[in-house]
Design a protein around this motif. Structure first.
Motif, PDB file in Angstrom:
ATOM      1  N   ALA A  71       0.845  -1.189   0.000  1.00 17.88           N
ATOM      2  CA  ALA A  71       0.000   0.000   0.000  1.00 17.88           C
ATOM      3  C   ALA A  71       0.883   1.243   0.000  1.00 17.88           C
ATOM      4  N   ALA A  72       0.386   2.309  -0.608  1.00 18.33           N
ATOM      5  CA  ALA A  72       1.117   3.576  -0.693  1.00 18.33           C
ATOM      6  C   ALA A  72       0.343   4.657   0.038  1.00 18.33           C
ATOM      7  N   GLY A  73       1.077   5.469   0.802  1.00 21.38           N
ATOM      8  CA  GLY A  73       0.422   6.545   1.546  1.00 21.38           C
ATOM      9  C   GLY A  73       1.390   7.238   2.463  1.00 21.38           C
ATOM     10  N   SER A  74       0.901   7.616   3.651  1.00 21.06           N
ATOM     11  CA  SER A  74       1.731   8.276   4.652  1.00 21.06           C
ATOM     12  C   SER A  74       2.442   7.248   5.510  1.00 21.06           C
ATOM     13  N   TYR A  75       3.604   7.622   6.026  1.00 19.80           N
ATOM     14  CA  TYR A  75       4.432   6.699   6.801  1.00 19.80           C
ATOM     15  C   TYR A  75       3.765   6.426   8.147  1.00 19.80           C
ATOM     16  N   SER A  76       3.057   5.317   8.208  1.00 23.77           N
ATOM     17  CA  SER A  76       2.261   4.987   9.380  1.00 23.77           C
ATOM     18  C   SER A  76       2.098   3.481   9.464  1.00 23.77           C
ATOM     19  N   ARG A  77       1.769   3.006  10.677  1.00 24.47           N
ATOM     20  CA  ARG A  77       1.438   1.594  10.839  1.00 24.47           C
ATOM     21  C   ARG A  77      -0.054   1.334  10.608  1.00 24.47           C
ATOM     22  N   ALA A  78      -0.818   2.388  10.509  1.00 19.51           N
ATOM     23  CA  ALA A  78      -2.269   2.251  10.363  1.00 19.51           C
ATOM     24  C   ALA A  78      -2.671   2.097   8.903  1.00 19.51           C
ATOM     25  N   ALA A  79      -3.510   1.128   8.645  1.00 20.02           N
ATOM     26  CA  ALA A  79      -3.963   0.894   7.264  1.00 20.02           C
ATOM     27  C   ALA A  79      -4.692   2.101   6.688  1.00 20.02           C
ATOM     28  N   GLY A  80      -5.359   2.853   7.542  1.00 18.98           N
ATOM     29  CA  GLY A  80      -6.110   4.010   7.081  1.00 18.98           C
ATOM     30  C   GLY A  80      -5.253   5.132   6.528  1.00 18.98           C
ATOM     31  N   ALA A  81      -3.949   5.081   6.768  1.00 13.92           N
ATOM     32  CA  ALA A  81      -3.046   6.120   6.264  1.00 13.92           C
ATOM     33  C   ALA A  81      -2.645   5.878   4.817  1.00 13.92           C
ATOM     34  N   TYR A  82      -3.059   4.742   4.278  1.00 13.53           N
ATOM     35  CA  TYR A  82      -2.653   4.361   2.925  1.00 13.53           C
ATOM     36  C   TYR A  82      -3.844   4.418   1.988  1.00 13.53           C
ATOM     37  N   ASN A  83      -3.715   5.227   0.928  1.00 15.85           N
ATOM     38  CA  ASN A  83      -4.817   5.463   0.008  1.00 15.85           C
ATOM     39  C   ASN A  83      -4.822   4.511  -1.177  1.00 15.85           C
ATOM     40  N   TYR A  84      -3.679   3.938  -1.461  1.00 15.69           N
ATOM     41  CA  TYR A  84      -3.562   3.106  -2.664  1.00 15.69           C
ATOM     42  C   TYR A  84      -3.103   1.707  -2.257  1.00 15.69           C
ATOM     43  N   TRP A  85      -3.799   0.724  -2.795  1.00 18.40           N
ATOM     44  CA  TRP A  85      -3.539  -0.657  -2.427  1.00 18.40           C
ATOM     45  C   TRP A  85      -3.364  -1.506  -3.673  1.00 18.40           C
ATOM     46  N   GLY A  86      -2.446  -2.444  -3.594  1.00 24.12           N
ATOM     47  CA  GLY A  86      -2.315  -3.425  -4.645  1.00 24.12           C
ATOM     48  C   GLY A  86      -3.181  -4.633  -4.350  1.00 24.12           C
ATOM     49  N   GLN A  87      -3.306  -5.507  -5.329  1.00 25.79           N
ATOM     50  CA  GLN A  87      -4.008  -6.758  -5.063  1.00 25.79           C
ATOM     51  C   GLN A  87      -3.083  -7.640  -4.231  1.00 25.79           C
ATOM     52  N   GLY A  88      -3.582  -8.563  -3.527  1.00 26.32           N
ATOM     53  CA  GLY A  88      -2.748  -9.385  -2.673  1.00 26.32           C
ATOM     54  C   GLY A  88      -1.990 -10.451  -3.444  1.00 26.32           C
ATOM     55  N   THR A  89      -0.906 -10.897  -2.840  1.00 22.42           N
ATOM     56  CA  THR A  89      -0.172 -12.042  -3.365  1.00 22.42           C
ATOM     57  C   THR A  89      -0.068 -13.059  -2.236  1.00 22.42           C
ATOM     58  N   LEU A  90      -0.388 -14.302  -2.539  1.00 23.25           N
ATOM     59  CA  LEU A  90      -0.531 -15.315  -1.509  1.00 23.25           C
ATOM     60  C   LEU A  90       0.805 -15.963  -1.175  1.00 23.25           C
ATOM     61  N   VAL A  91       1.105 -15.999   0.112  1.00 20.85           N
ATOM     62  CA  VAL A  91       2.284 -16.702   0.612  1.00 20.85           C
ATOM     63  C   VAL A  91       1.797 -17.853   1.479  1.00 20.85           C
ATOM     64  N   THR A  92       2.245 -19.045   1.165  1.00 24.14           N
ATOM     65  CA  THR A  92       1.881 -20.227   1.933  1.00 24.14           C
ATOM     66  C   THR A  92       3.167 -20.889   2.421  1.00 24.14           C
ATOM     67  N   VAL A  93       3.257 -21.051   3.730  1.00 26.72           N
ATOM     68  CA  VAL A  93       4.435 -21.666   4.327  1.00 26.72           C
ATOM     69  C   VAL A  93       4.033 -23.010   4.907  1.00 26.72           C
ATOM     70  N   SER A  94       4.618 -24.055   4.392  1.00 22.93           N
ATOM     71  CA  SER A  94       4.287 -25.406   4.856  1.00 22.93           C
ATOM     72  C   SER A  94       5.241 -25.827   5.980  1.00 22.93           C
ATOM     73  N   SER A  95       4.697 -26.619   6.884  1.00 26.53           N
ATOM     74  CA  SER A  95       5.512 -27.070   8.035  1.00 26.53           C
ATOM     75  C   SER A  95       6.241 -28.364   7.726  1.00 26.53           C
TER      76      SER A  95
END
Length: 120
Positions: free
Chosen positions: A96-120
């Motif tokens: 996501a692109a936006g203001s330097y923050s830990r809060a999701a609400g500070a980011y106005n632009y979002w990409g689609q997700g990419t899935l990470v799967t970690v097997s045990s």
């Protein structure tokens, strides 16, 4: 600015993976970039962030020391290098692109997700 995240996949526990977030638009360098993730049945959570210049970065405690964010402003790309992966890192990862923050609400632009799967 438009963002596209890619690089996810299936990896064994202890392995590494690098995600990329490619941006289009001339104002990319004006934005801080953050990575968030959402695991099945859980809320979205902050993973890490990097300032517009790349000089400052910050990580969630759960990934500190294992994940590293970097950016190449000449390529309009931000990277999330993940190592020592654990099954609990399995999630859909978003940039996501936006203001330097830990809060999701500070980011106005979002990409689609990419899935990470970690097997045990």
């Amino acid at each position: 600015v438009q963002l596209q995240a890619f690089g996810g996949g299936l990896v064994q526990a202890g392995g590494s993976l690098r995600l990329s977030c490619a941006a289009s638009g001339r104002t990319f360098t004006s934005y801080a970039i953050a990575w968030f993730r959402q695991a099945p049945g859980k809320e979205r959570e902050f993973v890490g962030r990097i300032s517009f210049s790349g000089y400052a970065s910050d990580y969630a405690d759960s990934v500190k020391g294992r994940f590293t964010i970097s950016r190449d402003n000449t390529k309009n790309t931000v990277y999330l290098q993940m190592s020592s992966l654990k099954p609990e890192d399995t999630a859909l990862y978003y940039c996501a692109a936006g203001s330097y923050s830990r809060a999701a609400g500070a980011y106005n632009y979002w990409g689609q997700g990419t899935l990470v799967t970690v097997s045990s």
